[in-house]
Design an enzyme around this catalytic site. Sequence first.
Site, PDB file in Angstrom:
ATOM      1  N   GLY A 224      21.691  14.940  25.291  1.00  0.00           N
ATOM      2  CA  GLY A 224      22.723  15.767  24.629  1.00  0.00           C
ATOM      3  C   GLY A 224      22.243  16.903  24.189  1.00  0.00           C
ATOM      4  O   GLY A 224      22.986  18.026  24.270  1.00  0.00           O
ATOM      5  N   HIS A 225      21.003  16.971  23.727  1.00  0.00           N
ATOM      6  CA  HIS A 225      20.389  18.284  22.895  1.00  0.00           C
ATOM      7  C   HIS A 225      20.250  19.362  23.980  1.00  0.00           C
ATOM      8  O   HIS A 225      20.385  20.349  23.604  1.00  0.00           O
ATOM      9  CB  HIS A 225      19.273  17.807  22.300  1.00  0.00           C
ATOM     10  CG  HIS A 225      19.316  17.100  21.098  1.00  0.00           C
ATOM     11  ND1 HIS A 225      18.526  16.096  20.672  1.00  0.00           N
ATOM     12  CD2 HIS A 225      20.224  17.202  20.225  1.00  0.00           C
ATOM     13  CE1 HIS A 225      18.869  15.563  19.592  1.00  0.00           C
ATOM     14  NE2 HIS A 225      19.978  16.120  19.216  1.00  0.00           N
TER      15      HIS A 225
ATOM     16  N   GLY B  33      26.390  21.421  18.739  1.00  0.00           N
ATOM     17  CA  GLY B  33      27.296  20.544  19.264  1.00  0.00           C
ATOM     18  C   GLY B  33      28.236  19.861  18.521  1.00  0.00           C
ATOM     19  O   GLY B  33      27.986  19.740  17.085  1.00  0.00           O
ATOM     20  N   GLN B  34      29.481  19.660  18.999  1.00  0.00           N
ATOM     21  CA  GLN B  34      30.547  19.017  18.196  1.00  0.00           C
ATOM     22  C   GLN B  34      30.239  17.694  17.526  1.00  0.00           C
ATOM     23  O   GLN B  34      30.878  17.188  16.661  1.00  0.00           O
ATOM     24  CB  GLN B  34      31.693  18.916  19.087  1.00  0.00           C
ATOM     25  CG  GLN B  34      33.070  18.304  18.455  1.00  0.00           C
ATOM     26  CD  GLN B  34      34.162  18.203  19.419  1.00  0.00           C
ATOM     27  OE1 GLN B  34      34.316  18.814  20.165  1.00  0.00           O
ATOM     28  NE2 GLN B  34      35.041  16.893  18.946  1.00  0.00           N
ATOM     29  N   LYS B  35      29.109  17.048  18.097  1.00  0.00           N
ATOM     30  CA  LYS B  35      28.381  15.705  17.723  1.00  0.00           C
ATOM     31  C   LYS B  35      28.199  16.028  16.045  1.00  0.00           C
ATOM     32  O   LYS B  35      28.540  15.092  15.350  1.00  0.00           O
ATOM     33  CB  LYS B  35      27.425  15.250  18.462  1.00  0.00           C
ATOM     34  CG  LYS B  35      26.622  14.093  17.962  1.00  0.00           C
ATOM     35  CD  LYS B  35      27.682  12.948  18.229  1.00  0.00           C
ATOM     36  CE  LYS B  35      26.560  11.365  18.077  1.00  0.00           C
ATOM     37  NZ  LYS B  35      26.155  11.411  16.918  1.00  0.00           N
ATOM     38  N   ASP B  36      27.548  17.156  15.624  1.00  0.00           N
ATOM     39  CA  ASP B  36      27.287  17.439  14.661  1.00  0.00           C
ATOM     40  C   ASP B  36      28.334  18.161  13.792  1.00  0.00           C
ATOM     41  O   ASP B  36      28.298  19.399  13.445  1.00  0.00           O
ATOM     42  CB  ASP B  36      25.923  18.101  14.652  1.00  0.00           C
ATOM     43  CG  ASP B  36      24.851  17.270  15.143  1.00  0.00           C
ATOM     44  OD1 ASP B  36      24.768  16.093  14.578  1.00  0.00           O
ATOM     45  OD2 ASP B  36      24.008  17.766  15.784  1.00  0.00           O
TER      46      ASP B  36
ATOM     47  N   GLN C 168      28.025  19.874  10.362  1.00  0.00           N
ATOM     48  CA  GLN C 168      27.019  20.978  10.230  1.00  0.00           C
ATOM     49  C   GLN C 168      27.573  22.212  10.914  1.00  0.00           C
ATOM     50  O   GLN C 168      27.199  23.244  10.533  1.00  0.00           O
ATOM     51  CB  GLN C 168      25.774  20.504  11.005  1.00  0.00           C
ATOM     52  CG  GLN C 168      24.637  21.613  11.245  1.00  0.00           C
ATOM     53  CD  GLN C 168      23.290  21.075  11.805  1.00  0.00           C
ATOM     54  OE1 GLN C 168      23.029  20.185  11.693  1.00  0.00           O
ATOM     55  NE2 GLN C 168      22.894  22.195  12.657  1.00  0.00           N
TER      56      GLN C 168
ATOM     57  N   SER D 269      23.053   9.840  21.695  1.00  0.00           N
ATOM     58  CA  SER D 269      22.334   9.732  20.365  1.00  0.00           C
ATOM     59  C   SER D 269      20.820   9.207  20.393  1.00  0.00           C
ATOM     60  O   SER D 269      20.758   8.268  21.143  1.00  0.00           O
ATOM     61  CB  SER D 269      23.194   9.007  19.487  1.00  0.00           C
ATOM     62  OG  SER D 269      22.307   8.812  18.173  1.00  0.00           O
ATOM     63  N   SER D 270      19.951   9.663  19.865  1.00  0.00           N
ATOM     64  CA  SER D 270      18.541   9.257  19.547  1.00  0.00           C
ATOM     65  C   SER D 270      18.541   7.868  19.156  1.00  0.00           C
ATOM     66  O   SER D 270      17.854   6.828  19.437  1.00  0.00           O
ATOM     67  CB  SER D 270      17.903  10.025  18.761  1.00  0.00           C
ATOM     68  OG  SER D 270      18.505  10.096  17.544  1.00  0.00           O
TER      69      SER D 270
END
Length: 305
Positions: free
Chosen positions: A38-39, A172-175, A178, A210-211
């Site tokens: 993802g990163h 990313g939209q995941k964060d 932030q 996700s990690s």
Amino acid sequence: PKMRIIESIDEMREYSQQLKRDGKTIASVDIGSFMHDGHMQLVEVAKQHSDVVIVNLEHTPEFLAFGEGDYNPYMVGDGSISPIWEEFISEYNLATLPNDIELCKKHGVDILFLPSMEDMYNNVSDTTILSPLPVAETLAKIYPKHSTFSSVMVRELIIMLNILSPDISVVGQKDILQSFTLKKIINDLKYPIKLIRTPIYRNPNGLAYSSRNQYLSESERKQATSIYQTLYEVSKWSIYPSIEKIKEHIINRIEGHVNYVSIFSIKTLQELSCLIEETVILVSVTYDGIDLTDNIIIDPERIKR
């Protein structure tokens, strides 16, 4: 070309300025640690919009010793624990950093910035020159033990922008919190930076990368697919009931312990009492101590219908 690893803040700042003098466009990608595919999607987007990609692998304030709690490296970042960061970073550098470096090389990262925590935060005051405003309200739900986390995150982002001086920042939209906070910093402080927010990169079953996913059992992973399934279903509704009813539906449909459902405006970051504009639905779900977050953006045109 060979990836360059820079650990010194002064060296990173000087090199960034030299790149700008050479007319290069710089894109930065801020990754806390524990890299995954993802990163790397953020890196691929950054490569498309710049000449030089800098991945910042600075350990965010999530890893610092806030409050009380047991040390558990697998839960770092969920805000509910208090790692002894020297011990954590030592373990991370030994066990995980080599893999992260190889992943960056594989995806063509130009510069990997690895500043030490001491260099980043030594003699930095707790005050911040910028209030994140309503984002603090939402962050307080995610990090209930750490009322100062929102200002700490703002400070970390400002410090990093000042060091890297990127032309583009890819988030990313995941964060999503932030990314909103970063957008506010850029707007308020008039940084000449273009912010690119990329969609959430998901497994074929819909589970966001996700990690922490690797620590889910097979049955928990299957349950966790209900998170995106539920959010996606809600995003396609033709008529929306009250906020309370939406939250109730989400909590009942997701298989797992739902810590909270936050529904807020994409413009103001304030919690909404009714859906009248572009909206974010953000959820946090726990599976045997592992916290997962996910979100979806609802188009205002769909709400108006």
